[in-house]
Structures are given as C-alpha cells and as structure tokens.
Design a protein around this motif. Structure first.
Motif, mmCIF file in Angstrom:
data_model
loop_
_atom_site.group_PDB
_atom_site.id
_atom_site.type_symbol
_atom_site.label_atom_id
_atom_site.label_comp_id
_atom_site.label_asym_id
_atom_site.label_seq_id
_atom_site.Cartn_x
_atom_site.Cartn_y
_atom_site.Cartn_z
ATOM 1 N N LEU A 1 56.946 37.932 -8.867
ATOM 2 C CA LEU A 1 56.521 36.656 -8.982
ATOM 3 C C LEU A 1 57.607 35.746 -9.478
ATOM 4 C CD1 LEU A 1 52.900 37.625 -10.571
ATOM 5 C CD2 LEU A 1 53.485 36.957 -8.079
ATOM 6 N N CYS B 1 48.365 30.349 -19.458
ATOM 7 C CA CYS B 1 48.088 31.739 -18.597
ATOM 8 C C CYS B 1 47.610 31.362 -17.466
ATOM 9 C CB CYS B 1 47.296 32.541 -19.654
ATOM 10 S SG CYS B 1 46.753 34.140 -18.688
ATOM 11 N N PHE B 2 47.880 32.139 -16.226
ATOM 12 C CA PHE B 2 47.016 31.641 -14.879
ATOM 13 C C PHE B 2 45.869 32.472 -14.806
ATOM 14 C CE2 PHE B 2 50.865 29.136 -14.528
ATOM 15 C CZ PHE B 2 52.068 30.087 -14.542
ATOM 16 N N ASP B 3 44.564 31.838 -15.119
ATOM 17 C CA ASP B 3 43.438 32.542 -15.010
ATOM 18 C C ASP B 3 42.623 32.547 -13.720
ATOM 19 O OD1 ASP B 3 41.461 30.246 -16.983
ATOM 20 O OD2 ASP B 3 42.351 30.042 -14.804
ATOM 21 N N TRP C 1 43.829 32.104 -9.394
ATOM 22 C CA TRP C 1 44.820 31.918 -8.242
ATOM 23 C C TRP C 1 44.171 31.800 -6.896
ATOM 24 C CZ3 TRP C 1 50.216 33.856 -9.202
ATOM 25 C CH2 TRP C 1 50.338 34.189 -10.493
ATOM 26 N N TYR D 1 49.017 40.962 -15.351
ATOM 27 C CA TYR D 1 48.502 40.522 -14.171
ATOM 28 C C TYR D 1 48.257 41.926 -13.277
ATOM 29 C CZ TYR D 1 49.258 35.761 -15.216
ATOM 30 O OH TYR D 1 49.043 34.717 -15.932
ATOM 31 N N PRO E 1 47.669 37.693 -7.405
ATOM 32 C CA PRO E 1 47.525 38.391 -8.753
ATOM 33 C C PRO E 1 46.275 38.072 -9.548
ATOM 34 C CG PRO E 1 49.851 37.428 -8.555
ATOM 35 C CD PRO E 1 48.893 36.835 -7.349
ATOM 36 N N VAL F 1 44.478 38.002 -13.570
ATOM 37 C CA VAL F 1 44.861 38.454 -14.956
ATOM 38 C C VAL F 1 43.939 39.206 -15.462
ATOM 39 C CG1 VAL F 1 43.425 36.209 -15.770
ATOM 40 C CG2 VAL F 1 45.153 37.065 -17.018
ATOM 41 N N ILE G 1 44.922 40.501 -19.033
ATOM 42 C CA ILE G 1 45.177 40.354 -20.452
ATOM 43 C C ILE G 1 45.694 39.108 -20.717
ATOM 44 C CG2 ILE G 1 45.896 41.251 -22.471
ATOM 45 C CD1 ILE G 1 45.223 44.151 -21.479
ATOM 46 N N GLN H 1 40.534 39.823 -20.228
ATOM 47 C CA GLN H 1 39.844 38.643 -19.357
ATOM 48 C C GLN H 1 38.410 39.074 -19.134
ATOM 49 O OE1 GLN H 1 41.240 35.780 -18.953
ATOM 50 N NE2 GLN H 1 40.121 34.848 -17.118
#
Lengths: 123, 107
Positions: free
Chosen positions: A45, A109-111, A113, B36, B44, B46, B48, B55
């Motif tokens: 990534l 943080c990417f929560d 996508w 991730y 991906p 998440v 943590i 999460q």
C-alpha cells in the motif's frame, strides 16, 4: 453505514490524464480527512494524497512526492464526492486506487475503504 | 519520510496458532500506529488503531502493543479467515507510510 465507491479507472497512455471519483454515503465527506491510497499489482500500500476536513480556514491538501505537481485531490461537498485528477500519468502510476475515510485525526487512520478502481498506464 | 519495516515478510502457521508480527519505525511515532488486514482482491480493513485500540467489530483475538518505534500485532487462536496479508501504518506525520506487508500462510 459508510459506503465509498470509486470509479474512473481505465487504460490510459503515458502522459495522459484520468479523473477518479469517489461518492460517499453514510457520512458527510467534508467532516473528515479523506485520502487516496494506491496499490501497484502484487505490491504493498502507498499513500497518494489527502484533503483535510473543511474548516473556516478552508482545507489543506497533501501529496506524496511521487505525485506532487501531477495529481490534484478535491472534494465537491454538494455531491459528497471525492476526486483525484491525475495528469502526466506514468507507467509506475499503474495501480488499484482506493479512496479512504479518515478517523478524525490528521493524518488519519483509514477506517473505511472503497473497493478500488484500476488505473493502467501503458502504450 | 518515516520508514516502516515489518517482519517477517511471510509467516507460515496453522489453525489455532498464536502469531506475532513486528513493525519498526525509523523514528518515534508515539502511538500513531494502525494495523490492517487485506485479502486478495479486496480492500484493506482496519483492525487496530492507536497501537492497541481494537476497531469496532474486530475479534478480540487481535491485539496490538508497543510505543515509539517498535510495535507488534498478535493474533491468538488463528482461524482460517485470518490467512491474509497484514500491514502496519504510521500516521504520526505526513507522509503517512505503510510497512511492506506480512503474508500469513497456511502451514
């Protein structure tokens, strides 16, 4: 539920342009930092660009060095949609491009996508 | 940019195993570290954030620890659904960076 759906990926020749779109639902896109992250075939990534949440001072945009001056991130609040304008495309821009919602921090943080859209740069 | 180095690159394990993945940052990132999970052909997800915060909806078999420059992701009682690639991600400063990934394979 948060929902992100990227579109606009295509086969394009080197030096060409594309615009990726990412309409959002389930949240207000301007309320958080939004980003583009890419993944070249078989690779890891790579963060590409982010736009901060809207504020009275406006928004700030951020770019990876590899795309600075060629890519432009933007947002249409009326359409709740994120964009990535990609110009002067190169073969090493070939990747799946994901839009990603931030968690409230900046950098985020990417929560959440999207499913990704494939950009192929080749002659 | 802050470099993130994961180890191992590949890990072979069996269902029921406990595994640990390590991520090292090239400089102090405090607690701005996320993990991730990615499966082939998928985005991906998440697991943590902030080093150790699980999460919502993620199994408690996943846990994270560390601070500063060294971090770990631990998965206990490995399940068939856990075989995937895992990435660490620092979001202390721009430019955010990811580790190169750890592929967890079935032994």
């Amino acid at each position: 539920d948060v929902h992100l759906v990227e579109s606009g990926g295509d086969l394009v020749q080197p030096g060409g342009s594309l615009r990726l779109s990412c309409p959002a639902s389930g949240f207000t896109l301007s309320s958080c930092t939004m980003s583009w992250v890419r993944q070249a075939p078989g690779r890891g990534l790579e963060w590409v660009s982010s736009i901060s949440a809207a504020s009275s001072a406006g928004s700030t945009t951020y770019y990876a060095e590899s795309v600075k001056g060629r890519f432009t991130i933007s947002r249409d609040n009326s359409k709740n949609t994120l964009y990535l304008q990609m110009d002067s495309l190169r073969a090493d821009d070939t990747a799946v491009y994901y839009c990603a919602k931030g968690d409230g921090y900046n950098p985020p943080c990417f929560d959440s996508w999207g499913q990704g859209t494939l950009v192929t740069v080749s002659s | 940019d802050i470099q993130m180095t994961q180890s191992p690159s590949t890990l072979s394990a069996s269902v029921g195993d406990r595994i640990t993945i390590t991520c090292r940052a090239s400089r102090d990132i405090s607690d701005w570290l996320a993990w991730y999970q990615q499966k082939p052909g998928k985005a991906p997800k998440v697991l943590i954030h902030k080093v150790s915060r699980l999460q919502s909806g993620v199994s408690s078999r996943f846990s994270g620890s560390g601070s500063g420059t060294e971090f770990t992701l631990t998965i206990t009682s490995l399940q068939p659904d856990d075989f995937a690639t895992y990435y660490c991600h620092q979001y202390n400063i721009y430019s955010p960076t990811f580790g190169q990934g750890t592929k967890v394979e079935i032994k």
